[in-house]
Structure formats: C-alpha cells, structure tokens
Write a protein that holds these residues in place. Structure first.
Motif, PDB file in Angstrom:
ATOM      1  N   TRP A   3       0.741  -1.061   0.073  1.00 53.62           N
ATOM      2  CA  TRP A   3       0.026  -0.173  -0.052  1.00 53.62           C
ATOM      3  C   TRP A   3       0.905   1.199   0.024  1.00 53.62           C
ATOM      4  N   ALA A   4       1.905   1.178   0.730  1.00 59.34           N
ATOM      5  CA  ALA A   4       2.819   2.384   0.831  1.00 59.34           C
ATOM      6  C   ALA A   4       3.681   2.780  -0.346  1.00 59.34           C
ATOM      7  N   THR A   5       3.939   1.506  -1.040  1.00 57.08           N
ATOM      8  CA  THR A   5       4.648   1.607  -2.171  1.00 57.08           C
ATOM      9  C   THR A   5       3.553   2.071  -3.236  1.00 57.08           C
ATOM     10  N   ALA A   6       2.562   1.813  -3.209  1.00 62.21           N
ATOM     11  CA  ALA A   6       1.465   2.419  -4.173  1.00 62.21           C
ATOM     12  C   ALA A   6       1.167   3.661  -3.888  1.00 62.21           C
ATOM     13  N   LEU A   7       0.988   4.249  -2.791  1.00 63.43           N
ATOM     14  CA  LEU A   7       0.962   5.754  -2.242  1.00 63.43           C
ATOM     15  C   LEU A   7       2.057   6.633  -2.999  1.00 63.43           C
TER      16      LEU A   7
END
Length: 214
Positions: A59-63
């Motif tokens: 999720w953090a990578t996509a953000l």
C-alpha cells in the motif's frame, strides 16, 4: 539536495499500543491516513529535493508512486533506525547534501513546519531536531551530511540524539513544533491530538471522529 526519508514498516499489526481501543483493521486504516498526510506535507514543502519511503508495504509503495515519491526496500526490515540509516546511506551515495527524517504517525505536520525545520538548519556539518511533545522521542531529524550523526530511534531518543550530535562536535539546533511534536502512539495521544489546534482540518481528525475515537 536535502532529501526526506519516511520509514514505513509493513502495516499488518500496526500500532499495537492502540489495540485496547482499535481493532486491527482500524489501526491499519488510521496508519494509512496518517502516512498520507505526512508524505503530502513533505512533498509540498519548499527546500526539499524529494521524498523517499523505505518500505516493503504494498500500500505504501502504491501511495508513493501516486504522489511522486521514491521507494527503496533497502533496510526496510531493519527497524526504524535501520531503515533511516539505510536510506541515508543510499542518498549519500547519490550525492545528497543532507537528509530529513520523520515518522509516519505525526499527521498534524504541515509543509510550513517542514520548512521551519529546514530554515533552522545551519551549514554542514549540522544537526537539527524537533522533539516529540513529551520531549522523549525525536519526531524530526535533519542532518548534513546524511550520515553526520549516528541515529538511534525509540521512545527515549531525543536526549541521546542531542548527546550523539555533540559527541561528533556538532551543537544541535532544537525546533519545537506542535504538529511535528504530536505523534499518535498511545491511547492518550488520540485525545491529545484531537485537542491540538493544528489537527483541525486533517483527515486523521475526521477519521477519529467518524469512528468515535475522540
């Protein structure tokens, strides 16, 4: 060429100290809201070359991809200190003049506060710190060059960081700031955050109100 480093551990099981008040899904959702607000403040601040997340979390990578931040997985499983140190080493190899690191749980931070930390910073070698509201934690650390001072994060890192800077001949500059200072880690922090004027208008405060946590 000062870069921001935002360490984000994998979000499953985030914020265990809040478990008496929040089930796992709400703790994860709260962490996502807070990380988003911190990253947006860093990216909006003038004077930074960019922001880099140290993370393995999808999720953090996509953000980061959506907002225009870099991602590295180097050191991502080495704890907060290891993640920041690995990020600083990487940026030093690339020629960064300094690094600013903040945690992902200070959602009242603003771009103006980030700029205030940058403005207080002196010429290298230099070390600037914004403490947590209890003056135990280190909620923003800026140092030039990127590996100027050995870091050691934890609940009682502020005074040791001052000592570490002085041990290498750098007089630290201290910049207390209300938004940066208010981390959400313990149940009591939820109400303290809600009472903070700087929290007004944040998505985190709206989230806490929505779920009856303030």
């Amino acid at each position: 060429m000062i870069w921001a480093i935002l360490p984000v551990k994998e979000l499953e099981g985030a914020k265990q100290r809040l478990s008496p008040h929040l089930p796992p899904d709400l703790r994860r959702a709260l962490m996502q809201v807070m990380i988003g607000e911190v990253l947006e403040a860093l990216l909006a601040a003038r004077g930074l070359a960019g922001a880099m997340l140290v993370t393995l979390d999808p999720w953090a990578t996509a953000l980061a991809a959506r907002l225009g931040a870099r991602v590295t997985t180097e050191g991502a499983r080495d704890g907060h200190t290891g993640s920041v140190t690995a990020g600083a080493r990487l940026l030093a190899r690339e020629g960064a003049s300094g690094v600013l690191t903040m945690p992902g749980d200070i959602p009242a931070v603003t771009a103006a506060e980030v700029e205030a930390v940058l403005a207080a910073h002196g010429p290298a070698p230099a070390f600037t710190i914004a403490p947590a509201h209890d003056e135990l934690g280190s909620n923003a650390v800026l140092m030039s060059p990127p590996l100027a001072v050995p870091l050691r994060f934890g609940e009682d890192s502020y005074v040791p960081h001052l000592a570490a800077a002085r041990a290498v001949g750098i007089e630290p500059r201290v910049v207390p700031l209300p938004g940066i200072g208010m981390d959400i880690d313990h149940p009591a922090d939820l109400l303290a955050f809600a009472r903070l004027p700087e929290a007004k208008g944040t998505r985190t405060l709206a989230f806490l109100h929505e779920h009856g946590l303030t």
